[in-house]
Design a protein around this motif. Structure first.
Motif, PDB file in Angstrom:
ATOM      1  N   TRP A   1      88.939 -33.556  82.036  1.00 42.65           N
ATOM      2  CA  TRP A   1      87.730 -33.119  81.347  1.00 42.65           C
ATOM      3  C   TRP A   1      86.765 -34.293  81.163  1.00 42.65           C
ATOM      4  O   TRP A   1      85.566 -34.199  81.450  1.00 42.65           O
ATOM      5  CB  TRP A   1      88.109 -32.485  80.011  1.00 42.65           C
ATOM      6  N   ALA A   2      87.295 -35.428  80.685  1.00 45.65           N
ATOM      7  CA  ALA A   2      86.448 -36.603  80.464  1.00 45.65           C
ATOM      8  C   ALA A   2      85.836 -37.089  81.775  1.00 45.65           C
ATOM      9  O   ALA A   2      84.642 -37.411  81.839  1.00 45.65           O
ATOM     10  CB  ALA A   2      87.262 -37.711  79.810  1.00 45.65           C
ATOM     11  N   ALA A   3      86.652 -37.140  82.845  1.00 44.45           N
ATOM     12  CA  ALA A   3      86.146 -37.638  84.123  1.00 44.45           C
ATOM     13  C   ALA A   3      85.157 -36.654  84.754  1.00 44.45           C
ATOM     14  O   ALA A   3      84.133 -37.069  85.319  1.00 44.45           O
ATOM     15  CB  ALA A   3      87.311 -37.901  85.070  1.00 44.45           C
ATOM     16  N   ARG A   4      85.452 -35.370  84.642  1.00 45.95           N
ATOM     17  CA  ARG A   4      84.586 -34.364  85.279  1.00 45.95           C
ATOM     18  C   ARG A   4      83.214 -34.322  84.625  1.00 45.95           C
ATOM     19  O   ARG A   4      82.187 -34.245  85.312  1.00 45.95           O
ATOM     20  CB  ARG A   4      85.258 -32.999  85.195  1.00 45.95           C
ATOM     21  N   ASP A   5      83.165 -34.356  83.281  1.00 45.81           N
ATOM     22  CA  ASP A   5      81.895 -34.247  82.560  1.00 45.81           C
ATOM     23  C   ASP A   5      81.302 -35.598  82.195  1.00 45.81           C
ATOM     24  O   ASP A   5      80.261 -35.646  81.514  1.00 45.81           O
ATOM     25  CB  ASP A   5      82.093 -33.413  81.287  1.00 45.81           C
ATOM     26  N   ASP A   6      81.961 -36.685  82.624  1.00 39.81           N
ATOM     27  CA  ASP A   6      81.460 -38.035  82.369  1.00 39.81           C
ATOM     28  C   ASP A   6      81.265 -38.274  80.874  1.00 39.81           C
ATOM     29  O   ASP A   6      80.214 -38.742  80.422  1.00 39.81           O
ATOM     30  CB  ASP A   6      80.141 -38.265  83.121  1.00 39.81           C
ATOM     31  N   LYS A   7      82.310 -37.948  80.087  1.00 38.85           N
ATOM     32  CA  LYS A   7      82.257 -38.108  78.627  1.00 38.85           C
ATOM     33  C   LYS A   7      83.309 -39.124  78.180  1.00 38.85           C
ATOM     34  O   LYS A   7      84.321 -39.346  78.865  1.00 38.85           O
ATOM     35  CB  LYS A   7      82.528 -36.776  77.929  1.00 38.85           C
ATOM     36  N   ALA A   8      83.077 -39.691  77.027  1.00 39.48           N
ATOM     37  CA  ALA A   8      84.115 -40.453  76.332  1.00 39.48           C
ATOM     38  C   ALA A   8      84.744 -39.517  75.304  1.00 39.48           C
ATOM     39  O   ALA A   8      84.075 -39.085  74.372  1.00 39.48           O
ATOM     40  CB  ALA A   8      83.526 -41.678  75.657  1.00 39.48           C
ATOM     41  N   ILE A   9      86.002 -39.160  75.505  1.00 38.71           N
ATOM     42  CA  ILE A   9      86.699 -38.265  74.586  1.00 38.71           C
ATOM     43  C   ILE A   9      87.605 -39.108  73.695  1.00 38.71           C
ATOM     44  O   ILE A   9      88.444 -39.866  74.194  1.00 38.71           O
ATOM     45  CB  ILE A   9      87.507 -37.204  75.350  1.00 38.71           C
ATOM     46  N   VAL A  10      87.425 -38.983  72.393  1.00 38.95           N
ATOM     47  CA  VAL A  10      88.179 -39.765  71.420  1.00 38.95           C
ATOM     48  C   VAL A  10      89.049 -38.813  70.611  1.00 38.95           C
ATOM     49  O   VAL A  10      88.538 -37.895  69.958  1.00 38.95           O
ATOM     50  CB  VAL A  10      87.236 -40.556  70.485  1.00 38.95           C
ATOM     51  N   LEU A  11      90.371 -39.030  70.648  1.00 33.60           N
ATOM     52  CA  LEU A  11      91.312 -38.236  69.856  1.00 33.60           C
ATOM     53  C   LEU A  11      91.526 -38.936  68.521  1.00 33.60           C
ATOM     54  O   LEU A  11      91.978 -40.089  68.481  1.00 33.60           O
ATOM     55  CB  LEU A  11      92.638 -38.086  70.592  1.00 33.60           C
ATOM     56  N   LEU A  12      91.196 -38.266  67.436  1.00 34.34           N
ATOM     57  CA  LEU A  12      91.412 -38.800  66.089  1.00 34.34           C
ATOM     58  C   LEU A  12      92.713 -38.227  65.564  1.00 34.34           C
ATOM     59  O   LEU A  12      92.804 -37.045  65.249  1.00 34.34           O
ATOM     60  CB  LEU A  12      90.239 -38.428  65.180  1.00 34.34           C
ATOM     61  N   LEU A  13      93.737 -39.064  65.499  1.00 39.26           N
ATOM     62  CA  LEU A  13      95.081 -38.634  65.108  1.00 39.26           C
ATOM     63  C   LEU A  13      95.297 -38.979  63.645  1.00 39.26           C
ATOM     64  O   LEU A  13      95.314 -40.162  63.273  1.00 39.26           O
ATOM     65  CB  LEU A  13      96.134 -39.314  65.989  1.00 39.26           C
ATOM     66  N   ARG A  14      95.476 -37.954  62.832  1.00 37.00           N
ATOM     67  CA  ARG A  14      95.708 -38.181  61.399  1.00 37.00           C
ATOM     68  C   ARG A  14      97.173 -38.474  61.100  1.00 37.00           C
ATOM     69  O   ARG A  14      97.538 -38.721  59.957  1.00 37.00           O
ATOM     70  CB  ARG A  14      95.261 -36.954  60.608  1.00 37.00           C
ATOM     71  N   ALA A  15      98.011 -38.427  62.118  1.00 32.81           N
ATOM     72  CA  ALA A  15      99.433 -38.766  61.980  1.00 32.81           C
ATOM     73  C   ALA A  15      99.905 -39.336  63.304  1.00 32.81           C
ATOM     74  O   ALA A  15      99.395 -38.981  64.373  1.00 32.81           O
ATOM     75  CB  ALA A  15     100.258 -37.539  61.595  1.00 32.81           C
ATOM     76  N   GLU A  16     100.861 -40.243  63.240  1.00 32.50           N
ATOM     77  CA  GLU A  16     101.413 -40.844  64.449  1.00 32.50           C
ATOM     78  C   GLU A  16     102.183 -39.789  65.237  1.00 32.50           C
ATOM     79  O   GLU A  16     102.981 -39.034  64.682  1.00 32.50           O
ATOM     80  CB  GLU A  16     102.351 -41.995  64.088  1.00 32.50           C
ATOM     81  N   VAL A  17     101.966 -39.739  66.540  1.00 33.00           N
ATOM     82  CA  VAL A  17     102.688 -38.828  67.422  1.00 33.00           C
ATOM     83  C   VAL A  17     103.294 -39.642  68.548  1.00 33.00           C
ATOM     84  O   VAL A  17     102.814 -40.724  68.892  1.00 33.00           O
ATOM     85  CB  VAL A  17     101.773 -37.723  67.984  1.00 33.00           C
ATOM     86  N   ALA A  18     104.363 -39.104  69.140  1.00 33.13           N
ATOM     87  CA  ALA A  18     105.104 -39.848  70.159  1.00 33.13           C
ATOM     88  C   ALA A  18     104.287 -40.078  71.415  1.00 33.13           C
ATOM     89  O   ALA A  18     104.566 -40.996  72.188  1.00 33.13           O
ATOM     90  CB  ALA A  18     106.397 -39.096  70.501  1.00 33.13           C
ATOM     91  N   VAL A  19     103.259 -39.261  71.627  1.00 30.27           N
ATOM     92  CA  VAL A  19     102.512 -39.344  72.881  1.00 30.27           C
ATOM     93  C   VAL A  19     101.813 -40.699  73.032  1.00 30.27           C
ATOM     94  O   VAL A  19     101.605 -41.171  74.159  1.00 30.27           O
ATOM     95  CB  VAL A  19     101.492 -38.187  72.952  1.00 30.27           C
ATOM     96  N   THR A  20     101.467 -41.365  71.938  1.00 30.51           N
ATOM     97  CA  THR A  20     100.775 -42.642  72.043  1.00 30.51           C
ATOM     98  C   THR A  20     101.684 -43.752  72.557  1.00 30.51           C
ATOM     99  O   THR A  20     101.200 -44.785  73.022  1.00 30.51           O
ATOM    100  CB  THR A  20     100.195 -43.060  70.687  1.00 30.51           C
ATOM    101  N   SER A  21     102.994 -43.555  72.489  1.00 27.11           N
ATOM    102  CA  SER A  21     103.928 -44.549  73.028  1.00 27.11           C
ATOM    103  C   SER A  21     104.513 -44.105  74.362  1.00 27.11           C
ATOM    104  O   SER A  21     104.619 -44.898  75.288  1.00 27.11           O
ATOM    105  CB  SER A  21     105.058 -44.813  72.019  1.00 27.11           C
TER     106      SER A  21
END
Length: 524
Positions: free
Chosen positions: A134-154
């Motif tokens: 999505w970010a690459a197709r629409d040439d956007k900077a997509i920022v995920l605001l995580l209010r809790a730590e999730v395993a996906v970031t590691s």
């Protein structure tokens, strides 16, 4: 990496580890209530390009409480829709934003993005790929605001162009894991956040490095993590028990603690030791587990990581490489959340389930194993093997030799179902080859592999609908084993010479009388 003509910084912080690039995916993790709100507000205030924030009503009100936002036509605020899980609505999100007229937004901030991820590594990886596309197709900077730590970031850190954590409110800090910027990549760093006179825009100043970090971190070793001939090869302190290890680590922070994993020590004891050390020691203490005389299973490594282990060093690695690997980790901060008790994690290992089970029992054991695997965040696989022509389910099961706890097998009239607990996708092939005494491709003429929790669940439901009607082959499988045991129990002949050899000749042909014949006469 495409840079903005006018760079947009997160929080208005003019630094290379906060600049947002087009076509990239970033993650900001909040550590501490309210730590992200002022930064988010400053981002919207200082945005020089069209930006869109998708957030919950309560979070929108919290952001607005820090001051009015400029009415310049560049900002769009949207409220989260309720109902289905966010990750199920992800394919529709881009179309919905376009419908609201924000398709031209250069920055899209998705608040409470932790709802996009369910904990399954493969499902989470699929969501991340959709976001990146999505970010690459629409040439956007997509920022995920995580209010809790999730395993996906590691587990999927390389999928992000940048990952940062915001700590605290009074003495706030900006911790960068990695960050792609207009000049390349910024490495790991921790910096203090300070408000300016307006109270909204934030400036950044480097954190003063502790004096102990300038020195080589101390290596504290628990007895058993070094072989007797290795003690003189490395500069370290060897402790006899975990209490002495924790006491020494408290006075030499940051330190690296080296603990052994071996056959002689119960795994439960090691888990409780790591858990106690992580509770007592500072977060910058690294806890490294060294495999001594055996390898560790994926589920065991997952348990140790949940209770605070930093790294597991594979068996067979020389001590010099082990010490170099510990040093290469550099400064580390434990940012996970410890469980309230280790008992639930230790009970999660499905050791009571193994081998063949009747279809109905297989379904129950599969449910338990899937629940445990999600708690430990380990990968599993379910393989459906279609029987070849002329091969019965009983024949195939007799060739199946399951020795790992947690691995299961059952059968219907056409296929075998093999569940591999704590098995990576890349290890499925070699595991199947090891499970069967004969080449498994000779026993089956087709297979289907189910590698995500969702796919395994769907196949489980298909099998469950007919499980009560399928026969239990346990008795048929036990019969040959009983006969073999009887033959083995019979006394063997005495070994007093070579074994006798008996030859059975064919029956003789029918006899008949031959006519007399005159012998030949020699002539001169």
């Amino acid at each position: 990496m495409l840079a903005y003509e006018h760079p947009t910084y997160f929080g208005g912080i003019a630094a290379l580890n906060t600049v947002l690039g087009r076509g990239q995916l970033y993650a900001i993790v909040e550590h501490g209530a309210g730590a992200l709100a002022p930064l988010l507000h400053a981002t919207l205030v200082s945005a020089q390009v069209p930006a869109c924030l998708v957030s919950r009503r309560a979070r929108l009100d919290e952001t607005m409480s820090h001051g009015a936002l400029p009415d310049n036509g560049r900002l769009t605020l949207l409220e989260h829709a309720t109902g289905r899980a966010a990750r199920d609505r992800l394919p529709e999100m881009a179309a919905e934003l376009a419908q609201f007229g924000v398709d031209s937004a250069a920055v899209v901030l998705l608040d409470h993005a932790e709802t996009l991820f369910g904990g399954d590594p493969r499902d989470d990886g699929s969501v991340l790929r959709q976001l990146r596309e999505w970010a690459a197709r629409d040439d956007k900077a997509i920022v995920l605001l995580l209010r809790a730590e999730v395993a996906v970031t590691s587990t999927h850190a390389p999928e992000f162009a940048g990952i940062a954590r915001v700590h605290g409110t009074a003495d706030a800090a900006w911790e960068t894991c990695h960050w792609h910027n207009t000049r390349g990549v910024a490495g790991a760093s921790t910096q203090r956040l300070m408000r300016d006179g307006s109270g909204f825009a934030l400036a950044i100043a480097p954190c003063a490095a502790p004096a102990s970090q300038a020195e080589e971190p101390a290596l504290l070793v628990l007895t058993g993590a070094l072989a007797p001939h290795e003690r003189h090869k490395v500069r370290c302190q060897v402790m006899d028990d975990a209490d002495a290890l924790a006491l020494a680590a408290g006075g030499q922070s940051p330190a690296t603690l080296l603990l052994p994993f071996s056959r002689s020590a119960p795994f439960d004891t090691l888990v409780r030791t790591v858990y106690a050390l992580r509770q007592q020691c500072a977060r910058d203490v690294k806890i490294v587990i060294r495999e001594m005389d055996m390898g560790m299973r994926q589920a065991q490594e997952a348990v140790l990581q949940r209770v605070g282990a930093t790294l597991v060093v594979p068996a067979g690695m020389p001590l010099s490489r082990c010490v170099a690997l510990c040093a290469a980790l550099g400064p580390q901060m434990f940012t996970g959340v410890l469980p309230e008790s280790v008992d639930a994690l230790l009970d999660a290992a499905p050791a009571r389930h193994q081998g063949y089970l009747a279809p109905a029992a297989f379904i129950g054991a599969l449910d338990d194993s899937l629940q445990h695997s999600q708690q430990l965040r380990v990968e599993c696989a379910l393989v459906r093997l279609r029987l070849a022509r002329g091969v019965t389910a009983t024949d195939a099961l007799r060739q199946c030799d399951i020795r790992r706890a947690g691995d299961l097998v059952t059968a219907d009239g056409k296929s075998l179902y093999v569940f591999l607990y704590a098995c990576h996708e890349g290890d499925v092939e070699v595991t199947l080859e090891r499970l069967f005494r004969l080449p498994y491709r000779d026993l089956f003429d087709g297979e289907a592999r189910f590698l995500t929790a969702r796919d395994i669940g769907r196949q489980r439901d298909t099998l469950a609908r007919k499980a009560d009607l399928l026969p239990d082959l346990g008795a048929a499988l036990a019969a040959p084993a009983a006969q073999a045991a009887t033959r083995i129990a019979m006394p063997a002949p005495a070994l007093n010479g070579p074994a006798s050899f008996r030859y059975a000749a064919p029956a003789p042909a029918q006899r008949r009388t031959l006519a007399p014949r005159t012998p030949a006469t020699l002539q001169a």
